[in-house]
Design an enzyme around this catalytic site. Structure first.
Site, PDB file in Angstrom:
ATOM      1  N   SER A   2       0.835  -1.219   0.000  1.00 15.59           N
ATOM      2  CA  SER A   2       0.000   0.000   0.000  1.00 15.59           C
ATOM      3  C   SER A   2       0.858   1.252   0.000  1.00 15.59           C
ATOM      4  O   SER A   2       0.584   2.202  -0.736  1.00 15.59           O
ATOM      5  CB  SER A   2      -0.902   0.058   1.232  1.00 15.59           C
ATOM      6  OG  SER A   2      -1.511  -1.144   1.464  1.00 15.59           O
ATOM      7  N   GLU A  39      -3.641   7.423   3.920  1.00 19.35           N
ATOM      8  CA  GLU A  39      -4.043   6.082   4.376  1.00 19.35           C
ATOM      9  C   GLU A  39      -4.884   6.173   5.660  1.00 19.35           C
ATOM     10  O   GLU A  39      -5.882   5.490   5.805  1.00 19.35           O
ATOM     11  CB  GLU A  39      -2.797   5.210   4.595  1.00 19.35           C
ATOM     12  CG  GLU A  39      -3.151   3.788   4.941  1.00 19.35           C
ATOM     13  CD  GLU A  39      -2.130   2.743   4.511  1.00 19.35           C
ATOM     14  OE1 GLU A  39      -1.254   3.060   3.671  1.00 19.35           O
ATOM     15  OE2 GLU A  39      -2.210   1.618   5.012  1.00 19.35           O
ATOM     16  N   ASP A  96       6.285   2.476   6.829  1.00 18.09           N
ATOM     17  CA  ASP A  96       6.225   1.982   5.456  1.00 18.09           C
ATOM     18  C   ASP A  96       6.410   3.125   4.460  1.00 18.09           C
ATOM     19  O   ASP A  96       7.151   3.009   3.478  1.00 18.09           O
ATOM     20  CB  ASP A  96       4.883   1.278   5.200  1.00 18.09           C
ATOM     21  CG  ASP A  96       4.648   0.141   6.184  1.00 18.09           C
ATOM     22  OD1 ASP A  96       5.590  -0.223   6.913  1.00 18.09           O
ATOM     23  OD2 ASP A  96       3.514  -0.371   6.235  1.00 18.09           O
TER      24      ASP A  96
HETATM   25  C1  GLA Z   1       2.222  -2.293   9.514  1.00 17.10           C
HETATM   26  C2  GLA Z   1       2.051  -0.783   9.591  1.00 17.10           C
HETATM   27  C3  GLA Z   1       3.352  -0.115  10.034  1.00 17.10           C
HETATM   28  C4  GLA Z   1       3.899  -0.761  11.315  1.00 17.10           C
HETATM   29  C5  GLA Z   1       3.942  -2.280  11.185  1.00 17.10           C
HETATM   30  C6  GLA Z   1       4.332  -2.963  12.454  1.00 17.10           C
HETATM   31  O1  GLA Z   1       3.120  -2.612   8.503  1.00 17.10           O
HETATM   32  O2  GLA Z   1       1.663  -0.271   8.341  1.00 17.10           O
HETATM   33  O3  GLA Z   1       3.148   1.269  10.214  1.00 17.10           O
HETATM   34  O4  GLA Z   1       3.140  -0.372  12.418  1.00 17.10           O
HETATM   35  O5  GLA Z   1       2.685  -2.800  10.768  1.00 17.10           O
HETATM   36  O6  GLA Z   1       5.642  -2.653  12.799  1.00 17.10           O
END
Ligand code: GLA
Length: 388
Positions: free
Chosen positions: A131, A163, A175
């Site tokens: 995403s 998001e 991310d």
């Molecule tokens: C998902 C979320 C991130 C983070 C991870 C856990 O990937 O999108 O922001 O919180 O989980 O580390």
């Protein structure tokens, strides 16, 4: 994971077949895998991910009107909408595209209409942040089309906001920051409070292996939100803005006053922050053995204290740890299925992969995949018509 890799040639061919002619530019935004620092980002803590050489590619050409037409090649769908007609009712990949355009417009970017083809090889739902790759690809393309200067940190923040507020998923910033700011050949040590980061070089004698359990996350969103709420409750108990601010000493002194679940959640986050900083130091010092040990402790903490592992992830990690050349392994991303990550001696990567695949198949019914990846660069324009 799929053997077919996205290439510029196939993207250009699909663009021509869909819209005729050639695009004005092509961008690429990577998926990520987190080496250590899990469920710390929304606690204002530290993470140490790499961007991987699996990415979303987006070829775009400006239109003279305000229409956006996007063909998502991998799912065989085309969406058409006007920039002034963005619709919160959309679901799936279109919601991410529209959410980013919505947030860019709010930030003052003078958007134009465009035709685009999306193509990628980041598996969805596997914990590899497909995403965020989509968000950063759209942001990179939409800004490049109008000549808006690229500020990776700001674009990561805007994408996270899209998001959170448009798609309604309460993710942290890891991310998006990775997809925007990562550097080839390096891990990204990120302070999720200040967004200050450091590129830590990965030694050339190790590789990062993505270990896909073949299981996909279920109920991840509600469980994720529940973990966030538990962390916030723990921080409030300590009178701290976030768990980032609670030291291991403060925790040890008062932990017995917390209920069992909150205590475990807090213990994971507080110890994981320390482990992440220690792991970055080990990487800088080339101490891969210690780095691997920290990954293993992280996995145990995610399994026992944070309770986001699954039997498939536990088996995958155990198989990896028993395989040749493995320094360490752990689940990666939100958990509840998807992928684990391992740090492996480069020269052992073949026997490592063979061992892991055979071991996992012997214990689990799902089809595993092992993929050795390179640390890639964050979102970038990779091709421009004007530069041909
Ligand atoms: C998902 C979320 C991130 C983070 C991870 C856990 O990937 O999108 O922001 O919180 O989980 O580390």
């Amino acid at each position: 994971m799929r053997a077919v890799r996205t290439s510029l040639d196939s993207l250009l061919m699909t663009f021509e077949a869909t819209f005729g002619g050639i695009p004005s530019l092509v961008v690429r935004a990577p998926g990520r895998i987190n080496l250590i620092g899990e469920h710390t980002d929304y606690n204002d803590g530290f993470v140490l991910p790499i961007a991987i050489d699996r990415a979303l590619w987006l070829a775009v050409r400006r239109r003279e009107d305000s229409l956006v037409r996007v063909h998502a090649h991998d799912v065989g769908e085309t969406a058409t909408f006007a920039l002034d007609g963005l619709d919160r009712g959309q679901r799936g990949w279109v919601a991410y595209v529209q959410g980013v355009l919505w947030v860019l417009e709010k930030a003052g970017v003078p958007l134009c209409g465009w035709d685009g083809v999306l193509m990628g090889d980041v598996p969805r739902g596997a914990g590899l942040a497909s995403s965020a790759a989509l968000e950063l690809a759209v942001a990179r393309a939409a800004t490049a089309l109008v000549g808006w200067s690229w500020n990776p940190v700001e674009m990561a923040q805007l994408s996270q906001r899209a998001e959170n507020e448009w798609v309604d998923v309460a993710c942290g910033i890891m991310d998006q920051m990775t997809a925007a700011c990562a550097r080839e050949g390096h891990a990204l040590l990120l302070d999720c409070r200040t967004l200050a980061f450091e590129h830590v070089p990965l030694p050339s004698d190790v590789v990062v292996a993505v270990l896909d359990t073949g299981t996909r996350r279920g109920l991840v969103e509600s469980a994720y939100n529940e973990r966030r709420a538990q962390c916030e409750a723990a921080a409030a108990f300590f009178g701290a803005p976030a768990l980032r601010d609670v030291t291991p000493e403060q925790f040890a002194a008062c932990a017995h006053l917390l209920d069992e679940t909150t205590r475990r959640r807090a213990r994971h986050v507080i110890t994981e922050n320390t482990r992440t900083l220690e792991a970055a130091a080990a990487l800088r010092a080339g101490d891969l053995t210690h780095f691997g040990e920290l990954m293993q402790v992280s996995h145990a903490s995610l399994r026992d204290d944070f309770e986001v592992s699954t039997p498939a992830l536990d088996v995958m990690v155990a198989c990896a740890l028993a395989a040749p050349g493995c320094y360490g392994a752990r689940l990666t991303g939100a958990g509840f299925g998807g992928c684990a990550v391992a740090l492996v001696a480069a020269e052992e990567n073949q026997p490592f992969a063979e061992h892991v695949l055979a071991c996992y198949r012997a214990h689990m019914p799902h089809a595993p995949q092992v993929y050795v990846c390179k640390a890639a660069e964050g979102a970038q324009v990779v091709w421009e018509e004007s530069a041909r």
